[in-house]
Write an enzyme that holds these catalytic residues in place. Structure first.
Site, PDB file in Angstrom:
ATOM      1  N   SER A  11       0.577  -1.343  -0.199  1.00 27.96           N
ATOM      2  CA  SER A  11      -0.060   0.088  -0.233  1.00 27.96           C
ATOM      3  C   SER A  11       0.725   1.294  -0.145  1.00 27.96           C
ATOM      4  O   SER A  11       0.370   2.395  -0.165  1.00 27.96           O
ATOM      5  CB  SER A  11      -0.776   0.035   1.156  1.00 27.96           C
ATOM      6  OG  SER A  11      -0.045  -0.113   2.251  1.00 27.96           O
ATOM      7  N   SER A 126      14.768  -7.564   1.764  1.00 27.02           N
ATOM      8  CA  SER A 126      15.466  -7.542   2.619  1.00 27.02           C
ATOM      9  C   SER A 126      16.165  -5.982   2.794  1.00 27.02           C
ATOM     10  O   SER A 126      15.285  -5.052   2.616  1.00 27.02           O
ATOM     11  CB  SER A 126      16.865  -8.516   2.336  1.00 27.02           C
ATOM     12  OG  SER A 126      17.721  -8.535   3.575  1.00 27.02           O
ATOM     13  N   TYR A 140      16.300  -4.245  13.727  1.00 21.19           N
ATOM     14  CA  TYR A 140      16.099  -4.057  12.200  1.00 21.19           C
ATOM     15  C   TYR A 140      16.951  -5.137  11.406  1.00 21.19           C
ATOM     16  O   TYR A 140      16.505  -5.719  10.473  1.00 21.19           O
ATOM     17  CB  TYR A 140      15.954  -2.532  11.730  1.00 21.19           C
ATOM     18  CG  TYR A 140      15.594  -2.573  10.217  1.00 21.19           C
ATOM     19  CD1 TYR A 140      14.298  -2.854   9.732  1.00 21.19           C
ATOM     20  CD2 TYR A 140      16.761  -2.333   9.325  1.00 21.19           C
ATOM     21  CE1 TYR A 140      14.147  -2.719   8.354  1.00 21.19           C
ATOM     22  CE2 TYR A 140      16.414  -2.223   7.998  1.00 21.19           C
ATOM     23  CZ  TYR A 140      15.004  -2.260   7.570  1.00 21.19           C
ATOM     24  OH  TYR A 140      14.633  -2.237   6.131  1.00 21.19           O
ATOM     25  N   LYS A 144      16.407  -8.511   8.986  1.00 25.24           N
ATOM     26  CA  LYS A 144      16.740  -8.645   7.758  1.00 25.24           C
ATOM     27  C   LYS A 144      17.744  -9.505   7.286  1.00 25.24           C
ATOM     28  O   LYS A 144      17.779 -10.371   6.205  1.00 25.24           O
ATOM     29  CB  LYS A 144      17.237  -7.168   6.962  1.00 25.24           C
ATOM     30  CG  LYS A 144      16.063  -6.161   7.258  1.00 25.24           C
ATOM     31  CD  LYS A 144      14.741  -6.773   6.273  1.00 25.24           C
ATOM     32  CE  LYS A 144      13.869  -5.366   6.003  1.00 25.24           C
ATOM     33  NZ  LYS A 144      12.518  -5.715   5.035  1.00 25.24           N
TER      34      LYS A 144
END
Length: 262
Positions: A11, A126, A140, A144
């Site tokens: 989105s 990633s 974070y 990843k």
């Protein structure tokens, strides 16, 4: 050849750019997100990647209309920042739940329909923060890095079904991701303001980064390959960083990252 595509987190940002590009190429595209709407030939389905039942219903809806899915792009994610020492474990778990386990959930639900395609692709989004662990954005980077490992394992598991699996590791990209980052400066005085410095440096780079359309083009290219490179990035600068990560000792690479962000 007409293809059916599902994009999680489609989105906004990179996900939206990917969904729009595939639609422009003549594909039937479904974007799965918590909020969104039909846009530029893209069909929205409300589904949170932390809600397994919602994802199951979303993929069942797609399969009911098209029988199979040809490409799954796992793009849903967000970022948190702060010192590891002062990060609430619940926040770290939520980071992993959305970024990593959200990718796992969507992949598990989509696989029965991807297998029917005969020649399907999974492309995971990633980050260069995976090979280059970012100070004060550790969780974070961890999420990843986990996606990279998942991608490599899936590539071997799914090869027998003709499903190609790859991941793109973007560097700095201009999206709403920057403003949506959940930031904590707890312990900033103790750490000599390096928390704020590190995150502000990252955000400055992101605001001057590349267009998400470049990542979308890379995803499009990977989705068409029978044997894509499992881990890749976009742009000479980030390809150089990826090369340094492989070529130089880990201690030296980590020192360089530290000099940039602390």
């Amino acid at each position: 050849m007409h293809r059916v595509i599902a994009v999680t987190g489609g989105s906004s940002g990179i996900g939206k750019a990917i969904a729009r590009l595939f639609a422009q190429k003549g594909c039937t595209v479904y974007e799965l997100s918590r909020s969104g709407k039909d846009d530029s030939g893209v069909i929205h389905i409300t589904a949170d990647v932390t809600d397994e039942a919602a994802l199951a219903a979303a993929f069942e809806k797609i399969a009911a209309e098209h029988d199979c899915i040809d490409v799954l792009v796992n793009c849903a994610g967000f970022g948190i920042s702060g010192a590891i020492e002062f990060t609430d474990i619940a926040d770290a778990q939520r980071q992993m739940d959305v970024n990593f386990f959200g990718t796992v959930r969507a992949t598990q639900q989509a696989l029965p329909y991807l297998r029917k395609s005969g020649r399907a692709s999974i492309v995971n989004i990633s980050s260069m923060g995976a090979p280059l662990a970012l100070p004060f954005q550790a969780f974070y980077s961890c999420s990843k890095s986990a996606i990279n490992a998942l991608t490599l394992a899936l590539a071997n598991e799914l090869r027998q079904f003709g499903i190609a699996v790859s991941a793109v590791m973007p560097g700095d990209v201009v999206t709403g991701f920057t403003d949506a980052r959940e930031k904590s400066v707890a312990g900033n005085e103790l750490y000599g303001s390096t928390i704020e410095k590190s995150v502000s440096t990252m955000e400055k780079d992101e605001r001057g980064g590349m267009s998400p359309d470049r990542i979308a083009k890379k995803v499009w290219s990977l989705s068409k390959k029978k044997h894509p490179k499992p881990l890749s990035t976009v742009g000479l600068q980030y390809k150089f960083f990826a090369f340094l990560h492989k070529a130089l000792p880990a201690r030296l690479v980590n020192w360089i990252v530290g000099k940039i962000y602390t």
